[in-house]
Design a protein around this motif. Structure first.
Motif, PDB file in Angstrom:
ATOM      1  N   LEU A 177     -11.005 -42.072  -5.610  1.00  0.00           N
ATOM      2  CA  LEU A 177     -11.462 -40.835  -6.226  1.00  0.00           C
ATOM      3  C   LEU A 177     -12.323 -40.030  -5.245  1.00  0.00           C
ATOM      4  CD1 LEU A 177     -12.516 -41.864  -9.854  1.00  0.00           C
ATOM      5  CD2 LEU A 177     -10.357 -40.856  -9.081  1.00  0.00           C
ATOM      6  N   VAL A 178     -12.087 -38.733  -5.206  1.00  0.00           N
ATOM      7  CA  VAL A 178     -12.917 -37.810  -4.428  1.00  0.00           C
ATOM      8  C   VAL A 178     -13.840 -37.139  -5.442  1.00  0.00           C
ATOM      9  CG1 VAL A 178     -12.936 -35.859  -2.836  1.00  0.00           C
ATOM     10  CG2 VAL A 178     -11.032 -37.498  -2.796  1.00  0.00           C
ATOM     11  N   LYS A 179     -15.050 -37.684  -5.571  1.00  0.00           N
ATOM     12  CA  LYS A 179     -15.917 -37.325  -6.685  1.00  0.00           C
ATOM     13  C   LYS A 179     -16.853 -36.159  -6.345  1.00  0.00           C
ATOM     14  CE  LYS A 179     -16.132 -42.178  -8.120  1.00  0.00           C
ATOM     15  NZ  LYS A 179     -17.029 -43.339  -8.305  1.00  0.00           N
ATOM     16  N   HIS A 180     -16.947 -35.254  -7.289  1.00  0.00           N
ATOM     17  CA  HIS A 180     -17.927 -34.173  -7.267  1.00  0.00           C
ATOM     18  C   HIS A 180     -17.589 -33.125  -6.195  1.00  0.00           C
ATOM     19  CE1 HIS A 180     -19.781 -36.849 -10.045  1.00  0.00           C
ATOM     20  NE2 HIS A 180     -20.131 -37.725  -9.124  1.00  0.00           N
ATOM     21  N   CYS A 181     -18.470 -32.155  -6.077  1.00  0.00           N
ATOM     22  CA  CYS A 181     -18.125 -30.930  -5.342  1.00  0.00           C
ATOM     23  C   CYS A 181     -18.919 -30.716  -4.060  1.00  0.00           C
ATOM     24  CB  CYS A 181     -18.373 -29.707  -6.237  1.00  0.00           C
ATOM     25  SG  CYS A 181     -17.579 -29.756  -7.834  1.00  0.00           S
ATOM     26  N   GLN A 182     -19.727 -31.683  -3.663  1.00  0.00           N
ATOM     27  CA  GLN A 182     -20.610 -31.432  -2.516  1.00  0.00           C
ATOM     28  C   GLN A 182     -19.801 -31.134  -1.252  1.00  0.00           C
ATOM     29  OE1 GLN A 182     -20.674 -34.285  -4.358  1.00  0.00           O
ATOM     30  NE2 GLN A 182     -22.769 -34.783  -4.968  1.00  0.00           N
ATOM     31  N   PRO A 183     -20.131 -30.052  -0.537  1.00  0.00           N
ATOM     32  CA  PRO A 183     -19.406 -29.737   0.705  1.00  0.00           C
ATOM     33  C   PRO A 183     -19.514 -30.829   1.759  1.00  0.00           C
ATOM     34  CG  PRO A 183     -20.721 -27.857  -0.021  1.00  0.00           C
ATOM     35  CD  PRO A 183     -21.127 -29.022  -0.874  1.00  0.00           C
ATOM     36  N   TRP A 184     -20.594 -31.610   1.728  1.00  0.00           N
ATOM     37  CA  TRP A 184     -20.838 -32.578   2.798  1.00  0.00           C
ATOM     38  C   TRP A 184     -20.001 -33.845   2.699  1.00  0.00           C
ATOM     39  CZ3 TRP A 184     -22.330 -36.658  -0.031  1.00  0.00           C
ATOM     40  CH2 TRP A 184     -23.187 -36.485  -1.118  1.00  0.00           C
ATOM     41  N   ARG A 185     -19.166 -33.980   1.715  1.00  0.00           N
ATOM     42  CA  ARG A 185     -18.442 -35.243   1.553  1.00  0.00           C
ATOM     43  C   ARG A 185     -17.076 -35.263   2.249  1.00  0.00           C
ATOM     44  NH1 ARG A 185     -16.912 -38.046  -2.993  1.00  0.00           N
ATOM     45  NH2 ARG A 185     -15.456 -38.832  -1.454  1.00  0.00           N
ATOM     46  N   CYS A 186     -16.783 -34.280   3.100  1.00  0.00           N
ATOM     47  CA  CYS A 186     -15.482 -34.224   3.778  1.00  0.00           C
ATOM     48  C   CYS A 186     -15.612 -33.619   5.171  1.00  0.00           C
ATOM     49  CB  CYS A 186     -14.486 -33.349   2.996  1.00  0.00           C
ATOM     50  SG  CYS A 186     -14.110 -33.906   1.330  1.00  0.00           S
ATOM     51  N   LEU A 187     -14.650 -33.973   6.023  1.00  0.00           N
ATOM     52  CA  LEU A 187     -14.353 -33.211   7.235  1.00  0.00           C
ATOM     53  C   LEU A 187     -13.200 -32.280   6.887  1.00  0.00           C
ATOM     54  CD1 LEU A 187     -14.699 -33.029  10.492  1.00  0.00           C
ATOM     55  CD2 LEU A 187     -12.595 -34.387  10.493  1.00  0.00           C
ATOM     56  N   TYR A 188     -13.296 -30.997   7.275  1.00  0.00           N
ATOM     57  CA  TYR A 188     -12.294 -30.000   6.900  1.00  0.00           C
ATOM     58  C   TYR A 188     -11.634 -29.396   8.134  1.00  0.00           C
ATOM     59  CZ  TYR A 188     -15.358 -30.032   2.768  1.00  0.00           C
ATOM     60  OH  TYR A 188     -16.150 -30.411   1.705  1.00  0.00           O
ATOM     61  N   ARG A 189     -10.368 -29.125   8.039  1.00  0.00           N
ATOM     62  CA  ARG A 189      -9.698 -28.317   9.058  1.00  0.00           C
ATOM     63  C   ARG A 189     -10.197 -26.886   8.899  1.00  0.00           C
ATOM     64  NH1 ARG A 189      -5.130 -28.812  12.381  1.00  0.00           N
ATOM     65  NH2 ARG A 189      -4.272 -26.773  12.943  1.00  0.00           N
ATOM     66  N   ALA A 190     -10.759 -26.333   9.952  1.00  0.00           N
ATOM     67  CA  ALA A 190     -11.488 -25.067   9.842  1.00  0.00           C
ATOM     68  C   ALA A 190     -10.615 -23.922   9.364  1.00  0.00           C
ATOM     69  CB  ALA A 190     -12.127 -24.715  11.181  1.00  0.00           C
ATOM     70  N   ASP A 191      -9.370 -23.839   9.850  1.00  0.00           N
ATOM     71  CA  ASP A 191      -8.557 -22.687   9.476  1.00  0.00           C
ATOM     72  C   ASP A 191      -8.118 -22.717   8.019  1.00  0.00           C
ATOM     73  OD1 ASP A 191      -6.584 -24.633   9.577  1.00  0.00           O
ATOM     74  OD2 ASP A 191      -5.573 -23.811  11.330  1.00  0.00           O
ATOM     75  N   ARG A 192      -8.361 -23.829   7.320  1.00  0.00           N
ATOM     76  CA  ARG A 192      -8.062 -23.910   5.896  1.00  0.00           C
ATOM     77  C   ARG A 192      -9.205 -23.394   5.029  1.00  0.00           C
ATOM     78  NH1 ARG A 192      -2.858 -24.026   4.423  1.00  0.00           N
ATOM     79  NH2 ARG A 192      -1.700 -25.720   5.434  1.00  0.00           N
ATOM     80  N   ILE A 193     -10.429 -23.454   5.543  1.00  0.00           N
ATOM     81  CA  ILE A 193     -11.565 -23.129   4.665  1.00  0.00           C
ATOM     82  C   ILE A 193     -12.507 -22.066   5.213  1.00  0.00           C
ATOM     83  CG2 ILE A 193     -11.503 -25.512   3.813  1.00  0.00           C
ATOM     84  CD1 ILE A 193     -14.334 -25.769   5.193  1.00  0.00           C
ATOM     85  N   ARG A 194     -12.297 -21.639   6.457  1.00  0.00           N
ATOM     86  CA  ARG A 194     -13.272 -20.742   7.078  1.00  0.00           C
ATOM     87  C   ARG A 194     -13.493 -19.458   6.280  1.00  0.00           C
ATOM     88  NH1 ARG A 194     -14.730 -21.158  12.260  1.00  0.00           N
ATOM     89  NH2 ARG A 194     -12.763 -22.140  12.863  1.00  0.00           N
ATOM     90  N   SER A 195     -12.457 -18.972   5.626  1.00  0.00           N
ATOM     91  CA  SER A 195     -12.563 -17.702   4.904  1.00  0.00           C
ATOM     92  C   SER A 195     -13.085 -17.855   3.475  1.00  0.00           C
ATOM     93  CB  SER A 195     -11.192 -17.019   4.853  1.00  0.00           C
ATOM     94  OG  SER A 195     -10.259 -17.820   4.141  1.00  0.00           O
ATOM     95  N   ILE A 196     -13.349 -19.093   3.041  1.00  0.00           N
ATOM     96  CA  ILE A 196     -13.840 -19.323   1.676  1.00  0.00           C
ATOM     97  C   ILE A 196     -15.360 -19.189   1.673  1.00  0.00           C
ATOM     98  CG2 ILE A 196     -13.908 -20.891  -0.282  1.00  0.00           C
ATOM     99  CD1 ILE A 196     -11.446 -22.294   0.867  1.00  0.00           C
ATOM    100  N   GLU A 197     -15.870 -18.214   0.963  1.00  0.00           N
ATOM    101  CA  GLU A 197     -17.311 -17.964   0.950  1.00  0.00           C
ATOM    102  C   GLU A 197     -17.990 -18.669  -0.222  1.00  0.00           C
ATOM    103  OE1 GLU A 197     -18.235 -13.824   1.021  1.00  0.00           O
ATOM    104  OE2 GLU A 197     -17.846 -13.656   3.168  1.00  0.00           O
ATOM    105  N   PHE A 198     -19.229 -19.074   0.017  1.00  0.00           N
ATOM    106  CA  PHE A 198     -20.085 -19.551  -1.065  1.00  0.00           C
ATOM    107  C   PHE A 198     -20.677 -18.331  -1.781  1.00  0.00           C
ATOM    108  CE2 PHE A 198     -19.971 -23.010   1.981  1.00  0.00           C
ATOM    109  CZ  PHE A 198     -19.894 -24.146   1.186  1.00  0.00           C
ATOM    110  N   ILE A 199     -20.721 -18.377  -3.100  1.00  0.00           N
ATOM    111  CA  ILE A 199     -21.286 -17.275  -3.867  1.00  0.00           C
ATOM    112  C   ILE A 199     -22.787 -17.202  -3.610  1.00  0.00           C
ATOM    113  CG2 ILE A 199     -21.697 -16.352  -6.176  1.00  0.00           C
ATOM    114  CD1 ILE A 199     -19.143 -17.763  -7.072  1.00  0.00           C
ATOM    115  N   LYS A 200     -23.264 -16.036  -3.260  1.00  0.00           N
ATOM    116  CA  LYS A 200     -24.676 -15.871  -2.922  1.00  0.00           C
ATOM    117  C   LYS A 200     -25.532 -15.779  -4.186  1.00  0.00           C
ATOM    118  CE  LYS A 200     -23.340 -13.268   1.199  1.00  0.00           C
ATOM    119  NZ  LYS A 200     -23.340 -11.933   1.841  1.00  0.00           N
TER     120      LYS A 200
END
Length: 297
Positions: A177-200
């Motif tokens: 299981l990949v539990k919960h939403c914390q950004p720190w729990r994964c290594l990401y391929r940058a070109d897949r997520i670079r354009s996804i912004e966190f809501i300010k």
């Protein structure tokens, strides 16, 4: 271009910051940069960052007025140059093999995401010491991993494994299981997520962000080794947020997720996101509203 960019938002964290930065210097994989955004800290955090940047050019430091963790992460994402991305909070730290292990599986499997987890024993021990008023030891003992013996689940359907719940559904192997939403729990391929912004301007900003990450993930390697050391900091932003602010933030996050999935998700993705994430977050909101009341109009 380096292999890995580490995104570190920093705000008033001088008591823990050197431990976080030292955990990067201790990495067995050397090809990384750390994009550290000092978000208007009023303590000695800025000076610590500058000293590390002067000593090692892999540390890139940005100083800005306080605007919140979402704004800091978004700015760091713009400046990051790595093929892959890691997120680390400034009061936490990494196992020395985190980059080496995650990069191995990202490249071997051609994955968009490599999921790991945090050391639950460290978190529990630290919380007990806080409760009992005991002093913390300075050093942490790390297990040495042999990469060739590490098991992993390779999936082309991350929605099957991602969940906000701590327990698996009937018949589902809980270890992957990949539990919960914390950004720190994964290594990401940058070109897949670079354009996804966190809501300010909100907390729970990781919830809608994670929803879009899942939509952009075509292949995931799940190792779920305890490579992240999460420090239960009572003075952290999320821990100190007022309840009315939490309620407002939850509403904003839920509404953003609803709009995103209405436009970008297929029927199966909508069903799984609704059941595994939207339902528990709506329950969280309902409980808070019952206890603290609706936010003023």
């Amino acid at each position: 271009m380096c292999k890995i960019s580490v995104i570190i938002p920093v705000y008033n964290c001088e008591a823990f910051l050197t431990r976080c930065l030292d955990s990067l210097l201790a990495q067995s994989h050397p090809d990384w940069e750390a994009v550290c955004v000092n978000d208007g800290s009023k303590d000695g955090s800025a000076g610590i960052l500058d000293r590390y940047a002067e000593a090692d050019k892999r540390f890139k430091v940005i100083h800005k007025d306080n605007g919140g963790v979402s704004q800091a992460r978004n700015l760091a994402l713009e400046k990051a140059d790595g093929k892959y991305l890691l997120f680390v909070d400034s009061d936490d730290f990494l196992h020395p093999q985190t980059m080496e292990i995650c990069l191995h599986f990202a490249e071997k499997d051609h994955s968009d995401l490599v999921a790991f987890t945090y050391d639950r024993g460290y978190r529990t021990r630290t919380m007990l010491k806080h409760i009992l008023g005991l002093r913390e030891r300075g050093k942490v003992s790390y297990r040495k991993y042999e990469i060739g013996t590490i098991e992993r689940c390779l999936s082309e359907d991350i929605f099957e494994w991602a969940t906000e719940y701590s327990r698996p559904e009937p018949g589902q192997p809980g270890r992957w299981l990949v539990k919960h939403c914390q950004p720190w729990r994964c290594l990401y391929r940058a070109d897949r997520i670079r354009s996804i912004e966190f809501i300010k301007g909100i907390i729970y900003e990781d919830f809608p962000w994670w929803g879009e990450v899942l939509l952009n993930t075509r292949k995931a390697s799940i190792i779920n080794l305890p490579l992240y050391f999460y420090y239960p900091n009572k003075g952290s932003y999320i821990a100190s947020a007022r309840q009315q602010y939490r309620i407002r933030s939850l509403k904003t996050a839920i509404e953003a997720s609803e709009k995103l999935y209405a436009v970008k998700a297929d029927d199966r993705q909508k069903e799984l996101w609704e059941r595994k994430f939207m339902v528990p977050f709506r329950h969280k909101l309902e409980k808070k509203v019952r206890k603290y009341g609706e936010i003023p109009a």
